[in-house]
Design a protein around this motif. Structure first.
Motif, PDB file in Angstrom:
ATOM      1  N   ARG A  95      -0.090  -1.145   0.253  1.00  0.00           N
ATOM      2  CA  ARG A  95       0.221  -0.228  -0.162  1.00  0.00           C
ATOM      3  C   ARG A  95       1.045   1.488   0.023  1.00  0.00           C
ATOM      4  NH1 ARG A  95      -2.859   1.969   4.959  1.00  0.00           N
ATOM      5  NH2 ARG A  95      -4.101   3.617   4.234  1.00  0.00           N
ATOM      6  N   ASP A  96       2.019   1.229   0.653  1.00  0.00           N
ATOM      7  CA  ASP A  96       2.814   2.510   1.038  1.00  0.00           C
ATOM      8  C   ASP A  96       3.233   2.532  -0.008  1.00  0.00           C
ATOM      9  OD1 ASP A  96       1.825   3.572   3.488  1.00  0.00           O
ATOM     10  OD2 ASP A  96       3.326   2.653   4.458  1.00  0.00           O
ATOM     11  N   ILE A  97       3.598   2.066  -1.324  1.00  0.00           N
ATOM     12  CA  ILE A  97       4.128   1.363  -2.827  1.00  0.00           C
ATOM     13  C   ILE A  97       3.489   3.194  -3.540  1.00  0.00           C
ATOM     14  CG2 ILE A  97       5.778   1.321  -4.150  1.00  0.00           C
ATOM     15  CD1 ILE A  97       6.057  -1.789  -2.370  1.00  0.00           C
ATOM     16  N   LEU A  98       2.176   2.459  -3.036  1.00  0.00           N
ATOM     17  CA  LEU A  98       1.710   3.746  -4.054  1.00  0.00           C
ATOM     18  C   LEU A  98       1.152   5.411  -4.128  1.00  0.00           C
ATOM     19  CD1 LEU A  98      -1.725   1.041  -3.710  1.00  0.00           C
ATOM     20  CD2 LEU A  98       0.334   0.744  -5.657  1.00  0.00           C
ATOM     21  N   ARG A  99       1.295   4.993  -2.564  1.00  0.00           N
ATOM     22  CA  ARG A  99       1.347   6.927  -2.039  1.00  0.00           C
ATOM     23  C   ARG A  99       1.931   8.191  -3.480  1.00  0.00           C
ATOM     24  NH1 ARG A  99      -1.066   6.660   2.892  1.00  0.00           N
ATOM     25  NH2 ARG A  99      -0.402   5.434   3.562  1.00  0.00           N
ATOM     26  N   PRO A 100       1.337   8.908  -3.731  1.00  0.00           N
ATOM     27  CA  PRO A 100      -0.205   9.456  -3.452  1.00  0.00           C
ATOM     28  C   PRO A 100      -1.090   8.829  -4.541  1.00  0.00           C
ATOM     29  CG  PRO A 100       0.688  11.177  -4.399  1.00  0.00           C
ATOM     30  CD  PRO A 100       1.990   9.972  -4.874  1.00  0.00           C
ATOM     31  N   ALA A 101      -0.944   7.618  -5.009  1.00  0.00           N
ATOM     32  CA  ALA A 101      -1.916   7.733  -6.249  1.00  0.00           C
ATOM     33  C   ALA A 101      -3.048   6.668  -5.923  1.00  0.00           C
ATOM     34  CB  ALA A 101      -0.932   6.255  -7.168  1.00  0.00           C
ATOM     35  N   SER A 102      -4.258   7.350  -6.511  1.00  0.00           N
ATOM     36  CA  SER A 102      -5.454   6.271  -5.856  1.00  0.00           C
ATOM     37  C   SER A 102      -6.587   6.695  -6.958  1.00  0.00           C
ATOM     38  CB  SER A 102      -6.045   7.397  -4.864  1.00  0.00           C
ATOM     39  OG  SER A 102      -6.781   7.621  -4.632  1.00  0.00           O
ATOM     40  N   GLY A 103      -6.922   5.441  -7.334  1.00  0.00           N
ATOM     41  CA  GLY A 103      -8.863   5.376  -7.779  1.00  0.00           C
ATOM     42  C   GLY A 103      -9.273   7.349  -8.030  1.00  0.00           C
ATOM     43  N   PHE A 104      -8.748   7.850  -7.054  1.00  0.00           N
ATOM     44  CA  PHE A 104      -9.863   8.747  -7.214  1.00  0.00           C
ATOM     45  C   PHE A 104      -9.171   9.645  -8.336  1.00  0.00           C
ATOM     46  CE2 PHE A 104      -9.746  13.652  -6.549  1.00  0.00           C
ATOM     47  CZ  PHE A 104     -11.422  13.327  -5.960  1.00  0.00           C
ATOM     48  N   GLN A 105      -7.969   9.265  -8.928  1.00  0.00           N
ATOM     49  CA  GLN A 105      -7.673  10.129 -10.076  1.00  0.00           C
ATOM     50  C   GLN A 105      -7.955   9.196 -11.821  1.00  0.00           C
ATOM     51  OE1 GLN A 105      -3.646   8.636  -8.864  1.00  0.00           O
ATOM     52  NE2 GLN A 105      -3.149  10.953  -7.830  1.00  0.00           N
ATOM     53  N   SER A 106      -8.491   8.089 -11.477  1.00  0.00           N
ATOM     54  CA  SER A 106      -9.327   7.710 -12.371  1.00  0.00           C
ATOM     55  C   SER A 106     -10.142   8.946 -13.304  1.00  0.00           C
ATOM     56  CB  SER A 106     -10.511   6.845 -12.320  1.00  0.00           C
ATOM     57  OG  SER A 106     -10.839   5.888 -13.323  1.00  0.00           O
ATOM     58  N   TRP A 107      -9.231   9.052 -13.923  1.00  0.00           N
ATOM     59  CA  TRP A 107     -10.303  10.845 -14.636  1.00  0.00           C
ATOM     60  C   TRP A 107     -10.848  10.041 -16.070  1.00  0.00           C
ATOM     61  CZ3 TRP A 107      -9.833   9.903 -20.385  1.00  0.00           C
ATOM     62  CH2 TRP A 107      -8.643   8.996 -20.885  1.00  0.00           C
ATOM     63  N   GLN A 108     -11.470   8.427 -16.594  1.00  0.00           N
ATOM     64  CA  GLN A 108     -11.734   7.991 -17.200  1.00  0.00           C
ATOM     65  C   GLN A 108     -14.005   8.314 -16.034  1.00  0.00           C
ATOM     66  OE1 GLN A 108     -11.937   5.456 -20.439  1.00  0.00           O
ATOM     67  NE2 GLN A 108     -10.888   4.074 -19.108  1.00  0.00           N
ATOM     68  N   PHE A 109     -13.348   7.293 -14.647  1.00  0.00           N
ATOM     69  CA  PHE A 109     -14.267   7.861 -13.614  1.00  0.00           C
ATOM     70  C   PHE A 109     -15.195   8.780 -13.981  1.00  0.00           C
ATOM     71  CE2 PHE A 109     -16.685   7.496  -8.899  1.00  0.00           C
ATOM     72  CZ  PHE A 109     -17.419   6.540 -10.310  1.00  0.00           C
ATOM     73  N   LYS A 110     -14.158   9.925 -13.730  1.00  0.00           N
ATOM     74  CA  LYS A 110     -14.574  11.403 -13.532  1.00  0.00           C
ATOM     75  C   LYS A 110     -15.456  11.922 -14.714  1.00  0.00           C
ATOM     76  CE  LYS A 110     -12.706  12.348  -9.249  1.00  0.00           C
ATOM     77  NZ  LYS A 110     -13.347  11.347  -8.283  1.00  0.00           N
ATOM     78  N   GLN A 111     -14.825  11.241 -15.588  1.00  0.00           N
ATOM     79  CA  GLN A 111     -15.705  12.155 -17.572  1.00  0.00           C
ATOM     80  C   GLN A 111     -17.095  10.813 -16.951  1.00  0.00           C
ATOM     81  OE1 GLN A 111     -13.551  10.540 -20.381  1.00  0.00           O
ATOM     82  NE2 GLN A 111     -13.749  12.317 -22.105  1.00  0.00           N
ATOM     83  N   LEU A 112     -17.358  10.298 -17.423  1.00  0.00           N
ATOM     84  CA  LEU A 112     -18.427   9.697 -16.907  1.00  0.00           C
ATOM     85  C   LEU A 112     -19.239  10.007 -16.018  1.00  0.00           C
ATOM     86  CD1 LEU A 112     -19.701   7.248 -18.144  1.00  0.00           C
ATOM     87  CD2 LEU A 112     -19.099   5.741 -16.033  1.00  0.00           C
ATOM     88  N   GLU A 113     -19.255  10.634 -14.941  1.00  0.00           N
ATOM     89  CA  GLU A 113     -20.187  10.774 -14.350  1.00  0.00           C
ATOM     90  C   GLU A 113     -20.293  12.184 -14.549  1.00  0.00           C
ATOM     91  OE1 GLU A 113     -18.815   9.719  -9.429  1.00  0.00           O
ATOM     92  OE2 GLU A 113     -17.444  11.459 -10.705  1.00  0.00           O
ATOM     93  N   ALA A 114     -19.592  12.751 -15.234  1.00  0.00           N
ATOM     94  CA  ALA A 114     -19.574  14.658 -16.182  1.00  0.00           C
ATOM     95  C   ALA A 114     -20.638  14.223 -17.412  1.00  0.00           C
ATOM     96  CB  ALA A 114     -18.066  15.523 -16.329  1.00  0.00           C
ATOM     97  N   LYS A 115     -20.712  13.230 -17.871  1.00  0.00           N
ATOM     98  CA  LYS A 115     -21.039  12.867 -19.110  1.00  0.00           C
ATOM     99  C   LYS A 115     -22.957  12.401 -18.505  1.00  0.00           C
ATOM    100  CE  LYS A 115     -17.672  11.685 -22.452  1.00  0.00           C
ATOM    101  NZ  LYS A 115     -17.505  10.671 -22.760  1.00  0.00           N
ATOM    102  N   LEU A 116     -22.632  12.067 -18.185  1.00  0.00           N
ATOM    103  CA  LEU A 116     -24.065  11.753 -17.373  1.00  0.00           C
ATOM    104  C   LEU A 116     -24.825  12.863 -17.268  1.00  0.00           C
ATOM    105  CD1 LEU A 116     -23.287   8.417 -15.189  1.00  0.00           C
ATOM    106  CD2 LEU A 116     -24.373   8.573 -17.736  1.00  0.00           C
ATOM    107  N   GLY A 117     -24.820  14.041 -16.086  1.00  0.00           N
ATOM    108  CA  GLY A 117     -24.768  14.691 -15.952  1.00  0.00           C
ATOM    109  C   GLY A 117     -24.451  15.487 -14.268  1.00  0.00           C
ATOM    110  N   LEU A 118     -22.788  14.550 -13.704  1.00  0.00           N
ATOM    111  CA  LEU A 118     -22.439  15.685 -12.436  1.00  0.00           C
ATOM    112  C   LEU A 118     -21.738  16.539 -12.995  1.00  0.00           C
ATOM    113  CD1 LEU A 118     -22.560  14.873  -9.346  1.00  0.00           C
ATOM    114  CD2 LEU A 118     -20.612  13.762  -9.797  1.00  0.00           C
ATOM    115  N   LYS A 119     -22.393  18.059 -12.000  1.00  0.00           N
ATOM    116  CA  LYS A 119     -21.812  18.963 -12.652  1.00  0.00           C
ATOM    117  C   LYS A 119     -20.581  19.392 -11.618  1.00  0.00           C
ATOM    118  CE  LYS A 119     -23.531  20.341 -15.927  1.00  0.00           C
ATOM    119  NZ  LYS A 119     -22.881  20.280 -17.752  1.00  0.00           N
ATOM    120  N   PHE A 120     -19.786  20.095 -12.082  1.00  0.00           N
ATOM    121  CA  PHE A 120     -18.555  20.685 -10.770  1.00  0.00           C
ATOM    122  C   PHE A 120     -18.852  20.683  -9.786  1.00  0.00           C
ATOM    123  CE2 PHE A 120     -15.182  23.586  -9.268  1.00  0.00           C
ATOM    124  CZ  PHE A 120     -14.085  22.924  -8.848  1.00  0.00           C
ATOM    125  N   GLU A 121     -19.611  21.576  -9.616  1.00  0.00           N
ATOM    126  CA  GLU A 121     -20.600  22.831  -8.166  1.00  0.00           C
ATOM    127  C   GLU A 121     -21.207  22.372  -8.097  1.00  0.00           C
ATOM    128  OE1 GLU A 121     -21.475  23.725 -12.239  1.00  0.00           O
ATOM    129  OE2 GLU A 121     -23.227  24.373 -12.791  1.00  0.00           O
TER     130      GLU A 121
END
Ligand code: HEM
Length: 336
Positions: free
Chosen positions: A109-135
């Motif tokens: 686990r410690d080797i991974l820092r600071p990488a995280s699934g949070f950085q999955s841009w495809q996931f966030k882009q999908l949320e945005a395409k479906l309708g989730l806005k930044f605000e």
């Protein structure tokens, strides 16, 4: 020309050589890192397929006149059903991840820092395409601080285009068959309003105010809504009279959106439980508060909430206003 071969067609050279556990490079023994890499890669591949489906749906919905009585709407529903099935698989994949115990994860686990699934841009882009806005995102600053600039722009770009939610709003607004708003007390919406009012228990009387707000005006006073009153009227009408042939596909389309939200929410919930089980109350490798961050995001990121909430305004079938014969014919297969 050489014959097509399975290995080349799938570019397995690339895919099967794309797993390099960091623990191997550091000569540490961490058997489960291979699983950790492969499961994330499998998620990213499915995310790619989800984009392919959602993009094609948006392209169809973006046409100025989507004919509700045409194969196009059928294609939209068919592909959204596929999106739902993929999301179901993504929820189930967590079962595999959960075979990794907290101690197995600590091995690398410690080797991974600071990488995280949070950085999955495809996931966030999908949320945005479906309708989730930044605000409307939870933890906005954290969100942009963790991503690379080029990934932030991909997501911002998706946010600036018409999302599926916006496209659904316009489609509902231009739906030709929903009755128009009128002050005439014999009009459909005034009759429906009275029937709704009569259905309310004493403690629910304030719901009528909400009803008026959601349906009985031409526009909202504030802009923090995703569906306009006209779109809300069409959506409710579809839910109420979904038995008519012309409204069956539109009803299934609305249901698909609710199901997408439900599957995404199941994924968030299962992921959060898994995180809690695996790292307890420690912070995430991405530096967020871990479980608490994920819980807040799960509560806030319902994209089609406004459609789901229309259920509060349904009434019993037998109390529905009788539709004018002409409209009834149009909703069926009878043409005069
Ligand atoms: C042992 C396995 C896992 C652990 C402990 C874990 C932990 C976490 C944590 C703590 C966060 C919050 C951000 C942070 O501080 O890092 C997060 C976010 C996230 N993780 Fe995981 N994760 C795991 C597996 C996965 C898998 C398999 C995926 C699949 C792609 C994934 C995708 C995501 C996504 C998309 C987010 C952002 C969620 C949002 O912002 O709503 N995670 N993860």
């Amino acid at each position: 020309m050489s014959q097509m071969h399975y290995h080349d067609y799938l570019q397995l050279d690339k895919i099967l050589n794309a797993q390099s556990p960091e623990s191997d490079k550091k000569n540490l023994s961490a058997h489960d890192e291979m699983l950790f890499i492969i499961i994330h890669q499998a998620y990213e591949l499915w995310f790619k397929q989800l984009h392919h489906e959602v993009d094609s749906v948006a392209m169809i919905m973006n046409k100025p006149a989507l004919n509700d009585n045409s194969p196009e709407l059928q294609t939209v529903v068919h592909r959204l059903k596929r999106v739902i099935t993929i999301l179901q698989v993504l929820v189930h994949q967590i079962d595999i991840m959960e075979t990794m115990t907290p101690m197995d994860f600590l091995d690398f686990r410690d080797i991974l820092r600071p990488a995280s699934g949070f950085q999955s841009w495809q996931f966030k882009q999908l949320e945005a395409k479906l309708g989730l806005k930044f605000e409307h995102r939870h933890g906005k600053e954290y969100y942009t601080s963790q991503l690379r600039d080029e990934h932030v722009s991909i997501i911002k770009n998706a946010e600036s285009e018409s999302s599926l939610l916006q496209l659904i709003n316009s489609w509902l607004e231009r739906m030709p068959l929903a009755p128009a708003l009128s002050d005439d007390k014999n009009s459909f919406w005034q009759q429906y309003r009275s029937a709704y009012q009569n259905s309310l228990a004493d403690v629910e009387k304030q719901n009528l105010e909400a009803f008026d707000d959601v349906f009985m005006k031409n526009e909202y006073a504030t802009s923090n809504h995703h569906l306009s009153p006209a779109a809300n009227r069409s959506a409710l009408f579809i839910m109420l009279y979904r038995g008519y042939p012309l409204l069956q596909l539109p009803f299934r389309l609305l249901n698909c959106l609710l199901e997408i939200d439900e599957q995404l929410s199941s994924w968030r919930y299962r992921h959060m439980k898994m995180v809690h089980r695996t790292i307890g109350t420690r912070i995430g490798t991405g530096g967020s508060s871990g479980k608490d961050y994920l819980k807040a995001a799960a509560d806030k990121h319902y994209i089609y909430r406004e459609i789901a909430q229309l259920n509060s305004f349904l009434i019993e079938r037998r109390k529905l206003p009788i539709l004018p014969a002409l409209l009834e014919n149009k909703l069926g297969f009878v043409h005069h």
